[in-house]
Design a protein around this motif. Structure first.
Motif, short mmCIF file in Angstrom:
data_model
loop_
_atom_site.label_atom_id
_atom_site.label_comp_id
_atom_site.label_asym_id
_atom_site.label_seq_id
_atom_site.Cartn_x
_atom_site.Cartn_y
_atom_site.Cartn_z
N ALA A 88 -12.88 4.01 16.89
CA ALA A 88 -14.29 4.07 17.32
C ALA A 88 -15.08 2.91 16.71
O ALA A 88 -15.88 2.27 17.39
N LYS A 89 -14.84 2.63 15.44
CA LYS A 89 -15.55 1.52 14.79
C LYS A 89 -15.18 0.19 15.43
O LYS A 89 -16.05 -0.66 15.66
N TYR A 90 -13.92 0.03 15.76
CA TYR A 90 -13.47 -1.20 16.41
C TYR A 90 -14.15 -1.37 17.76
O TYR A 90 -14.63 -2.47 18.10
N MET A 91 -14.21 -0.31 18.56
CA MET A 91 -14.86 -0.40 19.88
C MET A 91 -16.34 -0.74 19.73
O MET A 91 -16.89 -1.53 20.51
N LEU A 92 -17.00 -0.13 18.76
CA LEU A 92 -18.42 -0.43 18.54
C LEU A 92 -18.64 -1.90 18.20
O LEU A 92 -19.57 -2.54 18.70
N ILE A 93 -17.77 -2.45 17.37
CA ILE A 93 -17.89 -3.86 17.01
C ILE A 93 -17.69 -4.75 18.24
O ILE A 93 -18.41 -5.74 18.44
N GLN A 94 -16.73 -4.38 19.09
CA GLN A 94 -16.53 -5.15 20.32
C GLN A 94 -17.76 -5.07 21.22
O GLN A 94 -18.17 -6.06 21.83
N ALA A 95 -18.37 -3.90 21.30
CA ALA A 95 -19.56 -3.74 22.13
C ALA A 95 -20.73 -4.54 21.58
O ALA A 95 -21.48 -5.17 22.34
N LEU A 96 -20.90 -4.53 20.27
CA LEU A 96 -21.98 -5.30 19.65
C LEU A 96 -21.79 -6.79 19.92
O LEU A 96 -22.76 -7.50 20.24
N ASN A 97 -20.58 -7.28 19.79
CA ASN A 97 -20.31 -8.69 20.07
C ASN A 97 -20.55 -9.02 21.54
O ASN A 97 -21.06 -10.09 21.88
N TYR A 98 -20.20 -8.09 22.43
CA TYR A 98 -20.42 -8.30 23.86
C TYR A 98 -21.92 -8.41 24.16
O TYR A 98 -22.35 -9.33 24.88
N LEU A 99 -22.71 -7.51 23.62
CA LEU A 99 -24.15 -7.53 23.88
C LEU A 99 -24.80 -8.76 23.25
O LEU A 99 -25.65 -9.41 23.86
N LYS A 100 -24.39 -9.09 22.03
CA LYS A 100 -24.93 -10.28 21.38
C LYS A 100 -24.54 -11.54 22.15
O LYS A 100 -25.36 -12.45 22.32
N GLY A 101 -23.32 -11.59 22.64
CA GLY A 101 -22.85 -12.74 23.40
C GLY A 101 -23.59 -12.93 24.70
O GLY A 101 -23.58 -14.02 25.29
N ASN A 102 -24.26 -11.87 25.18
CA ASN A 102 -25.07 -11.96 26.39
C ASN A 102 -26.55 -12.14 26.08
O ASN A 102 -27.41 -11.88 26.94
#
Length: 292
Positions: free
Chosen positions: A238-252
């Motif tokens: 779950a923590k890993y997925m959250l980090i991926q989502a945060l990077n995705y949103l920041k990257g946009n």
């Protein structure tokens, strides 16, 4: 619209007040306004929020929410609230008839704890009871995001759910996690209409073991529907997925992300805090059963 804007500003002069915008013109049938001497002094509206898919537990309920607000100086005017409420209730009953009769329907309202006068109207005058309380948590995306790895037998990839079969597959899995509050096709379709919408899933071989969704809404990132299946929990997924989502949103190009969590879900609160989320507000929700 200028009169609505004045009401909006008046309501939001109270920090964290919950005010719904009227939406597109096809939603205006769900909106009711009160005027006095050429001024909009109150507005209410209703909306279907959750539709229970067929075959779910008999205890599951469709959810219709309402939002009823007055200008700041009239927030304790019970007579004004009483005048608008019947229109909202009647419209809620009309919306209820469009839902499957296999399940009951709750009429709900959500307020910030500071909106005591408004909440007491529903509790004392209309028989609403406490349903749940949720925190909104925010993450500053301009701050560094931690790195984390998962085991080599797991892969995290975006999932567009482009086919109806993929959507059904996802919803069947999601319903196993939350059988009484399953997402349903209507809500999934609404989520997918948001800009930047994506699902991120972790798989072991061909088996989905965890997922979340992310999108942009009102200039902020939103993360929703975070889950990991029981046999794969406590492995940092779950923590890993959250980090991926945060990077995705920041990257946009987004500078913040939000999610909501039950105030009683201590494990989720700890998880979200571990990746930098902080609680910014609380919403207390009340409900009453809509008569058949």
């Amino acid at each position: 619209m200028p009169l609505l804007g004045e009401l909006y500003n008046s309501v939001n002069s109270r920090e964290n007040a919950t005010f719904w915008w009227v939406g597109d013109s096809d939603n205006w049938v769900n909106v009711f306004c009160a005027f006095e001497q050429g001024k909009m002094i109150a507005k209410g509206q209703v909306s279907i929020i959750d539709i229970v898919p067929s075959g779910r537990s008999a205890e599951s309920k469709h959810l219709i929410y309402l939002n009823l607000k007055t200008i700041a100086e009239r927030e304790t005017d019970l007579n004004l609230l009483e005048q608008l409420y019947p229109y909202l209730y009647s419209r809620a009953m009309e919306l209820k008839e469009s839902l499957s009769h296999e399940h009951g329907t709750l009429l709900c309202v959500g307020n910030d704890p500071s909106e005591n006068a408004n909440s007491q109207f529903f509790i004392q005058q209309k028989g609403f009871r406490h349903r749940e309380s949720l925190f909104t948590m925010e993450r500053d995306l301009t701050q560094s995001i931690p790195e984390l790895q998962i085991s080599d037998d797991l892969q995290c990839t975006p999932w567009a759910m482009e086919s109806s079969q993929e959507e059904i597959e996802y919803l069947q899995l999601e319903a196993q996690i939350w059988p009484d509050t399953a997402l349903g096709m209507e809500r999934l379709s609404q989520y997918k209409q948001n800009p930047l919408w994506t699902a991120m899933v972790v798989r072991e071989a061909d088996t989905i073991v965890g997922s979340l969704m992310a999108w942009r809404e009102e200039g902020k990132g939103v993360i929703e529907d975070v889950f990991v299946r029981e046999p794969w929990r406590n492995r940092g997924i779950a923590k890993y997925m959250l980090i991926q989502a945060l990077n995705y949103l920041k990257g946009n190009g987004l500078e913040s992300a939000e999610l909501m969590v039950l105030t009683t879900n201590n494990s989720a609160l700890s998880l979200y805090g571990s990746v930098g989320f902080n609680m910014i507000k609380e919403e207390v929700r009340y409900c009453v059963e809509l008569s058949k």
